[in-house]
Write a protein that holds these residues in place. Sequence first.
Motif, short mmCIF file in Angstrom:
data_model
loop_
_atom_site.label_atom_id
_atom_site.label_comp_id
_atom_site.label_asym_id
_atom_site.label_seq_id
_atom_site.Cartn_x
_atom_site.Cartn_y
_atom_site.Cartn_z
N GLU A 95 -6.18 2.71 0.37
CA GLU A 95 -6.92 1.96 1.17
C GLU A 95 -7.80 0.86 0.81
N LYS B 21 2.24 -0.99 4.60
CA LYS B 21 1.91 0.37 4.04
C LYS B 21 3.15 1.15 4.06
N GLY C 161 0.05 4.19 -0.40
CA GLY C 161 -0.59 5.53 0.05
C GLY C 161 -0.50 6.62 -0.88
N ASN D 28 0.83 -1.33 0.33
CA ASN D 28 -0.02 0.07 -0.25
C ASN D 28 0.77 1.23 -0.03
#
Length: 436
Positions: A59, A80, A52, A50
């Motif tokens: 998400e 993440k 971001g 992820n």
Amino acid sequence: MLDTLQAALAKYDIDSRDKLLLAISGGLDSVVLLHALLELGFQAELAHCNFGLRGEASEEDAQFCQRLAQQHDLPIHIKKCETETYAQEKGLSIQMAARDLRYAFFEELDLLGNYRAILTAHHGDDQLETMIFKLARGSALEAVAGIREKRQKYLRPMLGILRNEIEAFAKERKLTWREDASNAETKYLRNAYRHRLIPLWEEIQPDLKGKMLLSSRLLREQSEALDELLEEKLSQALVREEDWERLNYDSMVDKAWFGQLLYKWLSPKGRWDWPAVHHLWQSRKGRYTENEAYRLYQGEACYELRKQSSSQSVNLKIATDDSQIDNPIQLDFEVLPREKVKLDGLREHHFLDYEALEFPLILRNWRDGDRFQPLGMSGTKKLSDYWIDQKMPMAEKDSQLVLESAGEIVALIGHRIDHRFRVRNSTKTIYFVRLK
């Protein structure tokens, strides 16, 4: 499509018993690869990064992958990443930062999982875009050949499959996936190739993609053949010692592959001024080019490579009563009566006429322009010319120290003394310098 995928896996002896890790983004390509693997009877753990970069959409991608893993009862690893922060810290583009973080994550997982292979969903259209991208940047054969099907544990089994086949597979099985809106933005060069250049090219040449995949395979074969040739030539011509390397090139400079040989040898050792490297052999002996870590010398029908010297500047005073030094080298000093000394020819032993010396002596680095009169010769000679006459590796001179008396060199430590400071029949006292 399944047959092509099965053949690609079998080519590397991957079977349904192997422990696999699949990079899953949630997009069409990786979702199709997952379902195709399952249909063929393979199981895999999933890995999702992820990054971001797209707010809530990022998400939702992670949540989609989580549900996909649960649906098929597969383990999933999600990380993440602070991609923008990492890019700023490392001075990278967002794309390169994401790539670094992605592969670092896979390596972390592999340390724990020890997978048979790590699968990514690169496909034939990705291959075509990469080839165009590399060609437009002025890249060499290895890069223009495109993405390697296998590199270490990383395996890309869909490189022989085009996107329209992938779309057809997904449509037939009514699969769902996540769309990344940034894939449609033509401000990125690769996307511009995908959405503007390649469709126009296909209007002119409808079989473009198939022909480019064929070219990729041929270029890869030629690249690997050249690499084998260069490996063989390097093994024959390259001499490696602890702190230097020598490439004997006498029979190679007129070969078409000589430049590629230099690239293969030197590219792992940092950035180079390649025109300077290629033309160095035409310079006189002793010339060099360098990068931050290495210096490459023109030798006697050879290139000599040595790490840049990290030694400190040396300028030490040696008093009459000094008996030894231990840094930067180990030297012993003795004042001895002539009758107690048996002269020998060891390079580590320097026998000097004590009365001819003026103290303190100076131990220092040699400098451009230094001259001395080699023992047994009638005239003085530049040290740089002395190295050439002695056919010594030019790289050795970087760390050479000299012993000086009243501005005159009396000895090249570990090599030779100056004729003017030799032991004569009339010498009564000897100054003995011994290199340990």
